[in-house]
Enzyme design. Sequence first.
Site: not given
Length: 391
Positions: A254, A249, A267, A251, A285
């Site tokens: 995060n 994840d 994260d 992005k 996402t």
Amino acid sequence: MATAGVGAALLDKENVGALGGKALEGKGALGKRPLESGSGGADAKLPRKSALQPLSANVVAGSAGSAHSGSAAKPLSSAAGSMGPPPPRAATSGRGASEAGAVPAARERPASGGAAAARRWQLTDFDIGKPLGRGKFGNVYLAREKKSMYIVALKVLFKNQLQQSNVEHQLRREIEIQSHLRHPNILRLYGYFYDSNRVYLILEYAARGELYKELQRAGSFDERRTATYIASLAKALIYCHSKHVIHRDIKPENLLLGLNGELKIADFGWSVHAPNSRRKTLCGTLDYLPPEMVEGSYHDSAVDVWSLGVLCYEFLYGQPPFEAAGHSETYKRILRVDLRFPADPARSDGAKDLIKRLLVKKPADRLPLEQVLQHPWIQANADPAVLARAT
């Protein structure tokens, strides 16, 4: 699981495991950029929002039933102490007084190797400062460990919200993974503790805040800044993959920025420890999903390489490469690898070449992270200090 069971379950490392293909309500199968039906029909996509929003409440306020509800919050600024890790204590901390009876202030357990006993963390060990952000399951606050005066970020998660969304296992896994990672571009998780209502994570404080907000303000980043961020992330992901950790994840939401502007992965909620390197859970996402996830195929650490390419594009152009009017159209563009480079802002051929080498449909054909660091565009634009760093 009973209300008091979330904290106890955190101690059960045998329960740390895969998501088992179950979508999570907290982030959803599509992460923090929510997708809902709206005026545009079933495929309408809501505006993108930051993962953290401003807070006005304080962690101590409204904490009836907490073991530490009587603790007064003290004003705190980032300059009021040293930023860094609090003194080490037992990583798995005990229950609050309201859950397991009165806990003596000097309650200790022997440390490993016959070292001095390490007292467990509790909320009264910290001065609580301003709110830093808010998420679905709780809030983040600036905090200072009273004895050492170290500045940290205290993430407060509400057990009832974790239970309602059935994400206790995800929290266990996030703690298990992040607490063992040591890298300059990965936010440290120093420890955690809990009481009858909440779980508290003691995190490294990233003084310059969210990278996503910085990207929103700037619109896009120049090539030198982007190359430095991509090189930093490539090194962090090489480290993660060497530990058999797939992030899944990556992005802007995060990522945080440290005091000197260094990038920090913050994260690990979707991360997995996967020695067999083959997973099938749809997560992350939408704009960052690789083709193999969209197709429901098995995936491995190459999903992080794809995300790095999407991130590089978004840094340079201010929007993800496969963004479309509806999420079904976004899926189609991802599967086709429908990559288009707008004329404005103008970017170099070297930047475009790196992106095209990362955003390749077949995972095995994506540019390895080690070769990302050797790419001519990275070598020409990234901060030499980052490139020269051993990790």
